[in-house]
Design a protein around this motif. Structure first.
Motif, short mmCIF file in Angstrom:
data_model
loop_
_atom_site.label_atom_id
_atom_site.label_comp_id
_atom_site.label_asym_id
_atom_site.label_seq_id
_atom_site.Cartn_x
_atom_site.Cartn_y
_atom_site.Cartn_z
N SER A 65 0.64 -1.12 0.23
CA SER A 65 0.49 -0.03 0.22
C SER A 65 0.89 1.54 0.17
O SER A 65 2.23 1.85 0.74
CB SER A 65 -0.76 0.31 1.37
N LYS A 138 -4.07 1.33 -1.98
CA LYS A 138 -3.96 -0.16 -1.03
C LYS A 138 -3.91 -1.18 -2.70
O LYS A 138 -3.66 -0.96 -3.73
CB LYS A 138 -5.71 -0.34 -0.98
N THR A 140 -3.12 -4.37 -4.92
CA THR A 140 -4.17 -4.91 -5.93
C THR A 140 -3.51 -6.30 -5.90
O THR A 140 -4.67 -7.03 -6.12
CB THR A 140 -3.80 -4.13 -7.25
N GLY A 146 -7.25 -6.11 -3.57
CA GLY A 146 -8.63 -5.79 -3.83
C GLY A 146 -9.04 -5.49 -5.26
O GLY A 146 -7.55 -5.66 -5.85
N ASP A 147 -9.73 -4.82 -5.76
CA ASP A 147 -9.68 -5.07 -6.59
C ASP A 147 -9.59 -2.84 -7.12
O ASP A 147 -9.33 -2.92 -8.62
CB ASP A 147 -10.84 -5.11 -7.08
N LYS A 148 -9.83 -3.16 -6.50
CA LYS A 148 -9.89 -0.88 -6.68
C LYS A 148 -8.45 -0.56 -6.96
O LYS A 148 -6.76 -0.76 -5.82
CB LYS A 148 -9.96 -0.24 -5.22
N ILE A 149 -8.36 -0.28 -7.81
CA ILE A 149 -7.04 0.26 -8.64
C ILE A 149 -7.79 2.49 -7.94
O ILE A 149 -6.04 2.57 -7.63
CB ILE A 149 -7.30 0.63 -9.63
N ALA A 150 -8.16 2.72 -8.11
CA ALA A 150 -8.28 4.21 -8.27
C ALA A 150 -8.04 5.14 -6.05
O ALA A 150 -8.34 3.92 -5.18
CB ALA A 150 -9.79 4.87 -7.91
N GLU A 152 -8.12 6.32 -2.05
CA GLU A 152 -9.05 6.52 -1.12
C GLU A 152 -8.41 7.92 -0.95
O GLU A 152 -7.60 8.31 -1.04
CB GLU A 152 -8.85 5.72 0.16
N THR A 173 -8.57 2.19 7.31
CA THR A 173 -8.51 1.61 5.66
C THR A 173 -7.38 0.41 4.69
O THR A 173 -7.45 -0.04 3.95
CB THR A 173 -7.93 3.48 4.92
#
Length: 334
Positions: A65, A138, A140, A146-150, A152, A173
């Protein structure tokens, strides 16, 4: 014997060939990690980025991260929130740098900073018009993947600018085992102890005089009014919620009043209590002090001046209500 020799020779070759894709994929990632680990160690746990290294550090896939502080520290930008948040961010990064060696595999996290002067292309791409902005990417891949690339984006109006809030946000987070404990300010500690000892000693030595001062009703009246003004202006709310003292606005402006009745900034307590204090003093002067004046000219002039002050400050107070709630229907001169 020849077929067996051929088989024995072919098996290691096939195994090596099967590992080549894995080696090809892992080597760039390992090189990237080694590069940014070294940069972090050199700068107290913080990786200083430019436009190119920002893309390199945040590109996918990531099995780590990344938090990126986008700031503008140059004096010409006059970014008060940037100056306030930078040392708090550095405290958290430094503590994580000392804790990361004991982190488990897959729990790696990088603290990075991108200043506007070093990353104008990134600012333009993201459409950023104010600072600071805190991004959290976060992983990948890996245990936290996880699936989130953008990324927070942390809301400073809720989290504030304190290191404790930042550490809590990152650990919650990004699932980073970050434990922050604010280091003791030795200078402040010595100053507090010295002040306390000198105060107690001075009180004991000058007790006869101190006793007379403490028996004065005006002192207690002033102290009581001060506490009332502070408490009615949101002091306890600040102590419970720990909001930021001020807030970055559009175009680099600094906001001292937060919009909406559910939000508040630390500066609001001082501003509102000062307005209430001037209003109270003006009312006291009009009702108690001026009627005792025997000179009619001075009395009349005092009435005009303090009545004007009272109405001006009342207008300021109403204008503060309009900032909190733009739909507030009333106004008084402003």
């Amino acid at each position: 014997m020849l077929p067996r020799l051929a088989t024995a020779t072919t098996t290691p070759l096939l195994l090596l060939l099967s590992l080549l894709p894995t080696l090809a994929l892992s080597t760039p990632s390992a090189g990237r990690l080694a590069k940014f680990r070294q940069l972090a160690r050199k700068n107290g746990g913080i990786v200083h980025l430019n436009s190119a290294t920002y893309d390199e550090l945040t590109e996918v896939p990531r099995d780590f991260s990344v938090s990126v502080l986008l700031t503008a520290m140059a004096p010409q930008f006059k970014c008060g929130p940037c100056q306030t948040f930078a040392p708090e961010h550095a405290l958290v990064a430094k503590q994580w740098s000392s804790q990361s060696s004991s982190a488990k595999e897959g729990e790696e996290h990088f603290f990075a900073v991108l200043d506007f002067q070093d990353g104008q292309l990134i600012y333009q791409r993201l459409g950023l018009t104010n600072a600071p902005t805190f991004q959290l990417f976060k992983p990948t891949e890996g245990p936290r993947g996880g699936d989130k690339i953008a990324p927070e984006v942390m809301d400073f109006s809720r989290s504030g600018f304190k290191a404790e809030s930042l550490a809590s946000y990152i650990s919650g987070t990004a699932q980073v085992p970050l434990k922050f404990k604010r280091p003791i300010d030795k200078i402040k500690l010595v100053w507090t102890v010295t002040t306390f000892v000198v105060g107690i000693g001075g009180t004991v030595i000058a007790w006869p005089t101190v006793k007379i001062i403490l028996s004065r009703p005006y002192l207690w009246s002033f102290s009581t009014m001060f506490i009332i003004l502070i408490m009615t202006s949101g002091y306890m709310w600040n102590q419970i919620r720990h909001p930021p003292y001020l807030q970055a606005g559009q175009g680099g402006r600094v906001n001292y009043i937060a919009g909406g009745y559910s939000n508040q900034l630390g500066a609001e307590t001082h501003i509102v209590s000062a307005v209430y204090g001037v209003l109270a003093f003006a009312a006291y002067t009009l009702a108690h002090t001026l009627p005792k004046l025997r000179d009619p000219v001075r009395q009349r002039l005092g009435v005009y001046v303090w009545t004007g002050i009272f109405f001006v400050m009342a207008g300021v107070l109403v204008s503060l209500f309009k900032i909190k709630q733009p739909g507030y229907p009333f106004s008084l001169g402003f």
